[in-house]
Design an enzyme around this catalytic site. Structure first.
Site, PDB file in Angstrom:
ATOM      1  N   SER A 236      41.893  36.467  45.312  1.00 18.33           N
ATOM      2  CA  SER A 236      41.352  35.786  44.218  1.00 18.33           C
ATOM      3  C   SER A 236      40.357  34.941  45.039  1.00 18.33           C
ATOM      4  CB  SER A 236      41.721  35.713  42.775  1.00 18.33           C
ATOM      5  OG  SER A 236      40.943  35.775  41.979  1.00 18.33           O
ATOM      6  N   HIS A 378      45.280  42.062  39.527  1.00 18.10           N
ATOM      7  CA  HIS A 378      44.752  41.794  40.235  1.00 18.10           C
ATOM      8  C   HIS A 378      46.210  40.895  41.020  1.00 18.10           C
ATOM      9  CE1 HIS A 378      41.881  38.644  41.434  1.00 18.10           C
ATOM     10  NE2 HIS A 378      42.311  37.663  40.812  1.00 18.10           N
TER      11      HIS A 378
HETATM   12  C1  GTR Z   1      39.333  35.090  37.977  1.00 26.62           C
HETATM   13  C2  GTR Z   1      38.290  34.868  38.075  1.00 26.62           C
HETATM   14  C3  GTR Z   1      37.983  35.809  39.473  1.00 26.62           C
HETATM   15  C4  GTR Z   1      39.336  35.144  40.327  1.00 26.62           C
HETATM   16  C5  GTR Z   1      40.214  34.744  39.551  1.00 26.62           C
HETATM   17  C6  GTR Z   1      41.980  33.865  40.466  1.00 26.62           C
HETATM   18  O1  GTR Z   1      39.515  34.617  36.270  1.00 26.62           O
HETATM   19  O2  GTR Z   1      37.271  35.131  37.247  1.00 26.62           O
HETATM   20  O3  GTR Z   1      36.690  34.578  40.253  1.00 26.62           O
HETATM   21  O4  GTR Z   1      39.456  33.906  40.558  1.00 26.62           O
HETATM   22  O5  GTR Z   1      40.150  34.370  38.371  1.00 26.62           O
HETATM   23  O6  GTR Z   1      41.256  33.455  41.092  1.00 26.62           O
HETATM   24  O7  GTR Z   1      42.689  34.281  40.231  1.00 26.62           O
END
Ligand code: GTR
Length: 399
Positions: A236, A378
């Site tokens: 991320s 995610h």
């Molecule tokens: C989210 C963000 C992303 C990503 C993520 C993370 O909320 O919108 O760009 O970086 O966090 O790092 O887990």
């Protein structure tokens, strides 16, 4: 009445058809992707077509790198006064004898100020000679990289790497710059006030990238590490950083970016999921001030993220997505991979990329660019790491 129905029925059916098509369109986020034109990877700002590796390396690559530096991520420091490495913990028989644990403080000085990166490193004891390594830019807190191994986390499955003959290291991004819009300057940026105040100066992401390069400086001095076989890994925001440092620092032999999303692997101009305006608003401390100009004006950006991936060529690059992580735009991320391939091709590094993204949990391993979309949310998981190791095995050992 019958006649009335006869006449109105087809009209009703048509009306229903159109309104449901319309509703479907309204619900389908893909339908909201605007028309856009991407900047061409292989055309210079002056409109010259690049068709040789020499032109790419001497002209276009430096041009793209400098655009990302000034317009997106911000410039990194070019010098420092001193760097020292202090082993603070040394356990030759860690993980039941399988690994050698070293904790190393990497301390960098400039103008009497310093910043310290606390590196955690396991090297495999059963590996003959210097071992290939993975280094994680850890954006999820220290509990994920427990040196005692009492706590274990899929985010950094150290045992899995060691059992596969790889060294595995990690540092916390907050050692270099706190991940907070109010305090991010309390780290590396204190050493470089001139960059901290410049519109094209680094903020947190470039600072984290700089940190990963200092780990490489240390690796150069550690005889247990095969310096030519080090992969940088990030998830991320860490994935965005891994891609950026992979572009900047050619000493990294491989790059692994998990769910890197906006200003990572995903095409910004698709405006799908997270947009530049979202990321600049929620995380104003990540990218440089110049980048704020492009909030809701992607068309003005002289680059897009496929060009970042291209900067990593010809080195092997593995990117991932997750089926439930639409915020990171899996489709736009796979599109970047496909578009970056033209630079890999110029180097004769071919990829086995299907025209549309492969189905979930179908990794592309035997390829210059590796890719998978994992079932789920995610995250960075053992499944992802398992494929990173397979990809590294393929490229390092042809197995
Ligand atoms: C989210 C963000 C992303 C990503 C993520 C993370 O909320 O919108 O760009 O970086 O966090 O790092 O887990």
């Amino acid at each position: 009445m019958k006649l009335f129905l006869k006449l109105t029925y087809p009209v009703l059916v048509l009306l229903l058809f159109f309104s449901s098509a319309h509703a479907q369109q309204k619900d389908d986020p893909e339908a909201k992707v605007p028309a856009y034109t991407l900047p061409e990877i292989l055309k210079t700002t002056n409109g010259k077509t690049v068709n040789s590796v020499a032109d790419w390396e001497n002209t276009r690559r430096p041009e793209i790198l400098s655009l990302f530096e000034t317009e997106v991520y911000g410039k990194l420091p070019k010098e420092f006064d001193k760097i020292t490495y202090t082993v603070t913990n040394d356990v030759p028989g860690a993980m039941d004898g399988k690994a050698h644990l070293k904790q190393v403080d990497i301390k960098v000085w400039r103008a009497n100020r310093s910043v310290t990166i606390h590196l955690i490193l396991f090297t495999p004891n059963n590996h003959k000679g210097p071992a290939p390594a993975f280094v994680l830019i850890n954006n999820r807190g220290e509990s994920n990289t427990d040196p005692t191994r009492k706590k274990k986390s899929e985010f950094w499955p150290a045992e899995m790497a060691i059992d596969s003959g790889y060294a595995i290291a990690a540092f916390n991004n907050s050692d270099v710059a706190p991940d907070n819009k109010d305090t991010y300057k309390n780290g590396l940026l204190k050493l470089y006030p001139e960059l901290a105040s410049a519109p094209d100066g680094m903020k947190a992401i470039s600072a984290w990238a700089w940190g990963a390069s200092r780990v490489m400086d240390y690796f150069k001095t550690d005889k247990d590490i095969d310096f030519n076989k080090v992969g940088v890994v990030g998830h991320s925001r860490g994935g965005k950083t891994a891609l950026w440092v992979g572009a900047l620092d050619k000493r990294f032999a491989m790059v692994f970016a998990s769910c890197s999303g906006n200003t990572g692997a995903s095409i910004a101009r698709r405006r799908f999921g997270e947009k530049i305006s979202d990321i600049n608003r929620v995380f104003p401390h990540w990218f440089d001030d110049n980048y704020k100009k492009y909030s809701d004006d992607e068309a003005a950006l002289p680059v897009d993220q496929h060009m970042l991936l291209a900067l990593i060529a010809p080195r092997p690059l593995y990117t991932t997505n997750a089926t439930k992580d639409l915020w990171a735009d899996p489709k736009g991320s796979y599109l970047s991979v496909q578009l970056a391939q033209q630079v890999y091709d110029m180097y004769g590094k071919h990829s086995a990329l299907p025209p549309v993204a492969p189905p979930p949990n179908t990794p592309i391993i035997k390829s210059a660019q590796g890719y998978h979309i994992r079932e789920g949310v995610h995250n960075l998981t053992a499944y992802d790491w398992g494929n990173f190791i397979k990809f590294a095995n393929y490229h390092y050992y042809n197995k």
